[in-house]
Design a protein around this motif. Structure first.
Motif, PDB file in Angstrom:
ATOM      1  N   UNK A 159      -1.527  -3.218   3.451  1.00  0.00           N
ATOM      2  CA  UNK A 159      -0.859  -2.825   2.204  1.00  0.00           C
ATOM      3  C   UNK A 159      -0.647  -1.320   2.179  1.00  0.00           C
ATOM      4  N   UNK A 160      -1.632  -0.560   2.649  1.00  0.00           N
ATOM      5  CA  UNK A 160      -1.451   0.891   2.731  1.00  0.00           C
ATOM      6  C   UNK A 160      -0.311   1.211   3.699  1.00  0.00           C
ATOM      7  N   UNK A 161      -0.268   0.483   4.835  1.00  0.00           N
ATOM      8  CA  UNK A 161       0.787   0.721   5.825  1.00  0.00           C
ATOM      9  C   UNK A 161       2.161   0.415   5.236  1.00  0.00           C
ATOM     10  N   UNK A 162       2.221  -0.595   4.350  1.00  0.00           N
ATOM     11  CA  UNK A 162       3.509  -0.991   3.779  1.00  0.00           C
ATOM     12  C   UNK A 162       4.039   0.048   2.798  1.00  0.00           C
TER      13      UNK A 162
ATOM     14  N   UNK B 150       7.590   4.166  -0.019  1.00  0.00           N
ATOM     15  CA  UNK B 150       7.350   4.334  -1.454  1.00  0.00           C
ATOM     16  C   UNK B 150       5.955   3.879  -1.803  1.00  0.00           C
ATOM     17  N   UNK B 151       5.335   4.605  -2.731  1.00  0.00           N
ATOM     18  CA  UNK B 151       4.097   4.086  -3.306  1.00  0.00           C
ATOM     19  C   UNK B 151       4.464   2.887  -4.164  1.00  0.00           C
ATOM     20  N   UNK B 152       3.549   1.902  -4.217  1.00  0.00           N
ATOM     21  CA  UNK B 152       3.824   0.749  -5.080  1.00  0.00           C
ATOM     22  C   UNK B 152       3.773   1.126  -6.556  1.00  0.00           C
TER      23      UNK B 152
ATOM     24  N   UNK C 212      -2.495   8.038   2.432  1.00  0.00           N
ATOM     25  CA  UNK C 212      -1.281   8.705   2.895  1.00  0.00           C
ATOM     26  C   UNK C 212      -1.004   9.990   2.119  1.00  0.00           C
ATOM     27  N   UNK C 213      -0.548  11.017   2.835  1.00  0.00           N
ATOM     28  CA  UNK C 213      -0.185  12.276   2.202  1.00  0.00           C
ATOM     29  C   UNK C 213       0.116  13.302   3.260  1.00  0.00           C
ATOM     30  N   UNK C 214       0.909  14.302   2.923  1.00  0.00           N
ATOM     31  CA  UNK C 214       1.267  15.311   3.927  1.00  0.00           C
ATOM     32  C   UNK C 214       0.178  16.365   4.141  1.00  0.00           C
ATOM     33  N   UNK C 215       0.231  17.047   5.254  1.00  0.00           N
ATOM     34  CA  UNK C 215      -0.578  18.213   5.619  1.00  0.00           C
ATOM     35  C   UNK C 215      -2.087  17.944   5.668  1.00  0.00           C
TER      36      UNK C 215
END
Lengths: 326, 118
Positions: A180-183, A187-189, A262-265
């Motif tokens: 689910x995280x990979x999906x 977009x965030x759900x 998930x998130x940048x940097x």
């Protein structure tokens, strides 16, 4: 891998999760709650133990360790004593399926069960068994009323929560939390399913018995609700269960709706922690914003608002998936 | 698969032991003193009247009964959600019928007054 290696890994993971939850969720969570509550009410909160009161909960724990264990004469001793173990264990079992982050070796999770979401729905509702045991076993009127209220409240809010979980599983096509995280790569759900997110958050606040749904332990009516009769470390274990459950709910909301780690940097684990504490802040914020519901309002809200809306949302999502995504 | 549940079982067993550990510690170090009033049931400082194990509001039972019906039905939705993409339009219409019956149950309970708190 040999079985002894697997056994060792499992024990290691359990100890890590238990100590992590006890320190980061229960101890630090209590402190955070008191500090933020103080801040919202224009007062200072704990200030004297350690720098800025940082060691307050450690002092409290040491104090509770020295207290006597009292079992009331009229209580059912077996149920009374075992309830203390059921509540924190049920709360901590939730953490089995929560992916805390990712490393080069794969996701950082105790075990990626292929029915993770269903497992979470099952274990998070186990808490009510412990609460009911505590309420019944105490043979105290306040505790019993607290336990009964908790049972009716938690089972009522479990259904809208289940509907929100199913909506996410439908979009992701899987019950595994890692998948689910990979999906949620694009977009965030929470963006795709704002309604399910709101339903989940509301039900989560109700499941952990916090204001505005804190009838279970409404201080002004029920003393301390189902744990009125518990002293010392047993009381502390209930606190551990309660905060553990609250953090588990927030962690699940992060996993299912806010893109998990998930998130940048920044490193994934840090992202997870940031999102987790942001949601915890929302929980505390809600606590000082809304007054307590009455029990009829509370149950009406679950059965007559959240469940119909959840069902409609599920059908609409299924329709959307059928038409658009095929 | 079996290994997964082995992990969960070990989590439960080790977790119980860890949760019991502080109880063992206080059993070792906590003070003990006996006097009869201490073991009274708490009732705001006055002697407790009767037992708490008495009759209580029947509404609690009603809500748990409605819950059991709904929760069992919702369990069926989990596998449906997983295979939905592969099954296509048939899955949608089938579940529409199922959910219609579920909704009918909710409307019935609602109209019968099972959801009213009196």
């Amino acid at each position: 891998m040999s079985w002894s290696h697997e056994l060792w890994r499992a024990i290691e993971g359990t100890v890590l999760i238990f100590s992590g939850v006890a320190v980061l969720a229960a101890m630090f969570g209590v402190l955070l709650e008191r500090k933020i509550s103080g801040w919202m009410q224009s007062r200072l909160g704990p200030k004297h133990v350690g720098p800025q009161g940082l060691l307050q909960t450690i002092a409290d724990t040491i104090k509770l360790l020295q207290k006597e264990n009292i079992v009331p004469r009229n209580a059912d001793a077996t149920i009374f004593a075992s309830a203390v173990l059921v509540v924190p264990l049920a709360a901590l079992l939730d953490y089995v399926v929560i992916p805390f982050g990712t490393t080069r070796f794969g996701p950082l999770i105790f075990r990626d069960l292929n029915i993770g979401v269903l497992y979470f729905a099952a274990t998070s509702s186990l808490v009510v068994v412990g609460i009911l045991m505590a309420g019944w076993g105490s043979n105290n009127k306040y505790a019993l009323v607290g336990g009964l209220r908790s049972a009716s409240q938690m089972v009522s809010y479990e259904i809208p929560m289940g509907l929100a979980l199913i909506t996410v599983a439908l979009l992701a096509g899987s019950l595994s939390t890692v998948k689910i995280v990979a999906a949620q790569a694009r977009w965030w759900y929470a963006v795709e399913q704002p309604l399910a997110f709101l339903i989940f958050l509301t039900a989560a606040v109700a499941e952990v018995n916090r204001v505005p749904f804190d009838l279970v332990e409404a201080e002004s009516e029920l003393v301390a609700g189902y744990f009125s009769e518990y002293t010392g470390m047993r009381f502390a274990l209930f606190q551990l269960g309660e905060y553990g459950e609250m953090f588990a709910m927030a962690a699940m909301a992060v996993t299912l709706f806010l893109g998990g780690w998930r998130g940048p940097v920044l490193p994934p684990v840090l992202w997870f922690v940031i999102k987790l504490y942001a949601l915890i802040f929302v929980f505390i914020w809600v606590r000082w914003t809304y007054p307590r519901f009455r029990i009829d309002q509370l149950l009406n809200f679950a059965w007559k608002v959240l469940i119909p809306v959840g069902l409609a949302n599920l059908v609409a999502t299924a329709f959307f998936v059928m038409v658009v995504r095929r | 698969m079996l290994l997964d549940w082995g992990y969960v079982a070990i989590f439960a067993i080790v977790g119980t032991l860890l949760a019991a550990m502080p109880l063992f510690v206080i059993w070792l170090i906590s003070p003990r003193s006996d006097y009869p009033q201490k073991f009274e049931t708490y009732e705001s400082g006055v002697p407790a009247i009767g037992q708490a194990w008495a009759q209580f509001n029947v509404r609690y039972y009603l809500f748990s009964l409605v819950f059991v019906v709904f929760d069992v039905e919702i369990i069926y939705l989990y596998p449906w959600a997983v295979v939905y993409r592969k099954a296509g339009a048939v899955a949608f219409y089938d579940m529409l019928v199922f959910l219609a019956i579920l909704t009918l149950g909710l409307v019935y309970a609602w109209r019968k007054g099972a959801l009213e708190w009196v």
